[in-house]
Scaffold this motif. Sequence first.
Motif, PDB file in Angstrom:
ATOM      1  N   UNK A  59       0.843  -1.193   0.000  1.00  0.00           N
ATOM      2  CA  UNK A  59       0.000   0.000   0.000  1.00  0.00           C
ATOM      3  C   UNK A  59       0.879   1.244   0.000  1.00  0.00           C
ATOM      4  N   UNK A  60       0.359   2.318  -0.580  1.00  0.00           N
ATOM      5  CA  UNK A  60       1.130   3.551  -0.615  1.00  0.00           C
ATOM      6  C   UNK A  60       0.243   4.774  -0.713  1.00  0.00           C
ATOM      7  N   UNK A  61       0.884   5.937  -0.675  1.00  0.00           N
ATOM      8  CA  UNK A  61       0.186   7.217  -0.787  1.00  0.00           C
ATOM      9  C   UNK A  61       0.885   8.052  -1.853  1.00  0.00           C
ATOM     10  N   UNK A  62       0.133   8.495  -2.851  1.00  0.00           N
ATOM     11  CA  UNK A  62       0.678   9.331  -3.924  1.00  0.00           C
ATOM     12  C   UNK A  62       0.915  10.744  -3.402  1.00  0.00           C
ATOM     13  N   UNK A  63       2.118  11.242  -3.624  1.00  0.00           N
ATOM     14  CA  UNK A  63       2.481  12.570  -3.115  1.00  0.00           C
ATOM     15  C   UNK A  63       2.729  13.589  -4.217  1.00  0.00           C
TER      16      UNK A  63
END
Length: 308
Positions: A59-63
């Motif tokens: 899982x990740x978060x687009x920055x």
Amino acid sequence: MKGLVYKSTGNWYDVHTDSHEVYKCSIKGKFRSLGIKSTNPVAVGDYVFFEITDEKEQRGVITKIEPRNNYIIRKSVNLSKQSHILASNIDYCFLFVTPSNPSTSSLFIDRVLLSTESFGIDTIILFNKIDSYDKDDTDYIEKLYKTYTSIGYQCLKISVKQKTNIEKVKKFMENNVSVFTGHSGVGKSSMMNALDSNLNLKTSEISKQNEQGQHTTTFAEMFDFNNGAKVIDSPGIKGFGLIDIEKNEIGGYFVEIAKLSTHCKFNNCLHLNEPNCAVKSALEANDISESRYVNYLSILNDDENNFR
């Protein structure tokens, strides 16, 4: 970490890395899509940077979004003043056209071409379902084929069902990023399945009552093929967005009108009733397509840009 967005479902994005890992990412906070008033700040085809939040679950978060070379948009269904980005960083747009079941109007074709021309995306027109044409269908497609090839557009008559000219389409796609567009039911998902039978994308029959296809593709998704091609399958659309195109710019994206307009008396000629208009003169001499000119006028005079 940097990756390429392959799938968008609204709240989550599948991001592929160079090492072929896939992370399911959300968006960090609220940020606008590179200054575009859009309902989806991240689009399929975007190169993004993201932070890993859960390595085990990937899982990740687009920055951050990398600057786009181009993109295509449609008007948002729910928010008329906003747009929805269908896809970005595209080499080719393949426009699927059928004469019936469902029917594709020349006005719809010209709206797509206007939009793709405005972003410098090469468009190839695919006249599909040639195996099922009756005489009226054949006459209609022949007229369209003559009109668009005469002004420089690449056109192919194909049958996804019988795989007619599919190899020619694959050649264009090789090592390029392409997007398929057109009304629902014209054969976009069927073409994807023909290119790779392992995809098994859902398709649907056309309603005989209203000749409208069901929306079998509900979100954009990118697929890889063994010839280096990447293809973005987009939802079927009733209208193609013309966002941030000024009235006096429209003629510049009709290739034959743009060419002739350099000979008009006035630099800001809209080719309506102005004196010494080279476009109107060409129209009267049957040197340009009347249907294209009529479609130009329709787009020029329509406030809602809500064609089918």
